[in-house]
Design a protein around this motif. Structure first.
Motif, mmCIF file in Angstrom:
data_model
loop_
_atom_site.group_PDB
_atom_site.id
_atom_site.type_symbol
_atom_site.label_atom_id
_atom_site.label_comp_id
_atom_site.label_asym_id
_atom_site.label_seq_id
_atom_site.Cartn_x
_atom_site.Cartn_y
_atom_site.Cartn_z
ATOM 1 N N LEU A 32 0.760 -1.194 0.054
ATOM 2 C CA LEU A 32 -0.043 -0.071 -0.025
ATOM 3 C C LEU A 32 0.778 1.261 -0.237
ATOM 4 C CD1 LEU A 32 -2.945 -0.863 2.159
ATOM 5 C CD2 LEU A 32 -2.733 -1.083 -0.088
ATOM 6 N N VAL A 33 2.091 1.167 -0.408
ATOM 7 C CA VAL A 33 2.931 2.416 -0.546
ATOM 8 C C VAL A 33 2.178 2.977 -1.639
ATOM 9 C CG1 VAL A 33 5.164 3.175 -1.036
ATOM 10 C CG2 VAL A 33 5.001 1.281 0.356
ATOM 11 N N LEU A 34 1.828 2.503 -2.813
ATOM 12 C CA LEU A 34 1.119 2.735 -3.884
ATOM 13 C C LEU A 34 -0.547 2.313 -3.540
ATOM 14 C CD1 LEU A 34 3.457 2.187 -6.896
ATOM 15 C CD2 LEU A 34 2.914 4.191 -5.966
ATOM 16 N N PRO A 35 -1.249 3.130 -3.195
ATOM 17 C CA PRO A 35 -2.671 2.787 -2.708
ATOM 18 C C PRO A 35 -3.400 2.295 -3.857
ATOM 19 C CG PRO A 35 -1.933 4.946 -1.792
ATOM 20 C CD PRO A 35 -1.033 4.759 -2.690
ATOM 21 N N PRO A 36 -4.449 1.722 -3.680
ATOM 22 C CA PRO A 36 -5.421 1.235 -5.088
ATOM 23 C C PRO A 36 -5.786 2.537 -5.463
ATOM 24 C CG PRO A 36 -6.137 0.152 -2.968
ATOM 25 C CD PRO A 36 -4.961 0.943 -2.516
ATOM 26 N N GLY A 37 -5.963 2.619 -7.001
ATOM 27 C CA GLY A 37 -6.413 3.903 -7.689
ATOM 28 C C GLY A 37 -5.364 4.952 -8.049
ATOM 29 N N SER A 38 -4.056 4.607 -7.377
ATOM 30 C CA SER A 38 -2.960 5.664 -7.753
ATOM 31 C C SER A 38 -2.634 5.611 -9.156
ATOM 32 C CB SER A 38 -1.857 5.134 -6.956
ATOM 33 O OG SER A 38 -1.869 5.071 -5.515
ATOM 34 N N PRO A 39 -2.392 6.556 -9.753
ATOM 35 C CA PRO A 39 -1.962 6.515 -11.186
ATOM 36 C C PRO A 39 -0.490 6.188 -11.390
ATOM 37 C CG PRO A 39 -2.028 9.122 -10.266
ATOM 38 C CD PRO A 39 -2.516 8.205 -9.155
ATOM 39 N N ILE A 40 -0.187 5.429 -12.522
ATOM 40 C CA ILE A 40 1.023 4.851 -12.955
ATOM 41 C C ILE A 40 1.443 5.765 -14.118
ATOM 42 C CG2 ILE A 40 2.397 2.900 -13.726
ATOM 43 C CD1 ILE A 40 1.460 2.790 -10.796
ATOM 44 N N ASP A 41 2.605 6.352 -14.067
ATOM 45 C CA ASP A 41 2.946 7.195 -15.118
ATOM 46 C C ASP A 41 4.326 6.386 -15.579
ATOM 47 O OD1 ASP A 41 4.656 9.340 -16.429
ATOM 48 O OD2 ASP A 41 2.811 10.561 -15.949
ATOM 49 N N GLU A 42 4.384 6.099 -16.862
ATOM 50 C CA GLU A 42 5.693 5.287 -17.457
ATOM 51 C C GLU A 42 6.992 6.465 -17.442
ATOM 52 O OE1 GLU A 42 5.157 3.355 -21.033
ATOM 53 O OE2 GLU A 42 3.318 2.351 -20.434
ATOM 54 N N VAL A 43 6.613 7.521 -17.855
ATOM 55 C CA VAL A 43 7.541 8.718 -17.863
ATOM 56 C C VAL A 43 8.313 8.822 -16.489
ATOM 57 C CG1 VAL A 43 8.171 10.943 -18.502
ATOM 58 C CG2 VAL A 43 6.399 9.694 -19.880
ATOM 59 N N GLN A 44 7.462 9.148 -15.496
ATOM 60 C CA GLN A 44 7.975 9.411 -14.218
ATOM 61 C C GLN A 44 8.704 8.063 -13.873
ATOM 62 O OE1 GLN A 44 4.531 10.422 -11.689
ATOM 63 N NE2 GLN A 44 4.634 12.398 -12.481
#
Length: 234
Positions: A32-44
């Motif tokens: 849950l460091v990245l919570p459900p619904g968090s956006p994933i950005d390939e560039v970042q």
């Protein structure tokens, strides 16, 4: 370092960059460091890991295959939400695997298995004492995996490990409900299960594993119901 394809970096084995990104993102999602619904950005992500988008994309494909991320119609990517509506099917499988693996461990364990099980239990107890939630989740899984290994059925072991892994996000929410201070009974219940395994009491192992799993499921269900009520708009 500039953004370079990971496979071109000297000393790095082909595909190792994909695995590194996959392993780290998977842990961050499950913990849950990245919570459900968090956006994933390939560039970042490419900037973060100092590599091209190709290995990033390959890692995301693997995560999508495990149901941990979703690609939306607009082609954006996000961490998948937890499927609370169908959680009962997960719980049914989890309780069954607790029972089967503990029962088989009581029947088929060897002396060296008990040494490993006791060691994993000591690590779990230490994590509970330290109020380290991530360590509690990891050591709890390691303990039950060791019990499953003692049952000598690799199919059940593999399935149980998968269920324990998939449940990490749920357990993280669950432990947060205790402010990461688990009651001593969690440690005691493990000790009772280990004792009947050592005594080769198959029926008691089944009974205690069932009770242990069902009380966890019940507490989690209560937590989700409580949160749903708190979040209702009036």
């Amino acid at each position: 370092m500039t953004n370079t394809d990971t496979n071109s970096i000297p000393g790095r084995k082909r595909g190792s960059g994909v695995k590194m990104v996959y392993d780290l993102l998977r842990d961050e999602i499950l913990d849950l460091v990245l919570p459900p619904g968090s956006p994933i950005d390939e560039v970042q992500l490419a900037e973060r890991f100092k590599m091209s988008r190709t290995p990033i994309r390959e890692a995301l494909v693997r995560l999508a295959g495990e149901g941990l991320i979703d690609t939306l119609p607009n082609r954006s990517t996000m961490v998948s939400n937890i499927d609370f509506l169908n959680m009962h099917t997960y719980f049914d499988a989890l309780v069954l695997m607790y029972r089967v693996t503990t029962r088989l461990a009581a029947e088929h364990h060897r002396a060296e298995d008990l040494k490993v099980i006791h060691a994993r239990q000591a690590e779990f107890a230490a994590a509970v004492q330290a109020q380290d939630a991530l360590a509690m989740i990891a050591t709890n899984a390691a303990l039950h995996s060791a019990i499953a290994e003692a049952g000598r059925n690799p199919y059940f072991t593999g399935l149980f490990n998968r269920l324990l892994d998939e449940g990490r996000r749920i357990l993280r929410l669950y432990y947060q409900s205790y402010n990461d201070r688990l009651p001593q009974r969690f440690v005691d219940e493990h000790e009772d299960m280990i004792a009947v395994i050592a005594a080769r009491d198959v029926e008691a192992a089944d009974r205690l594993a069932k009770a242990h799993a069902e009380q966890i499921v019940h507490q989690i269900q209560q937590l989700f119901t409580r949160n749903e009520r708190l979040d209702m708009a009036l």
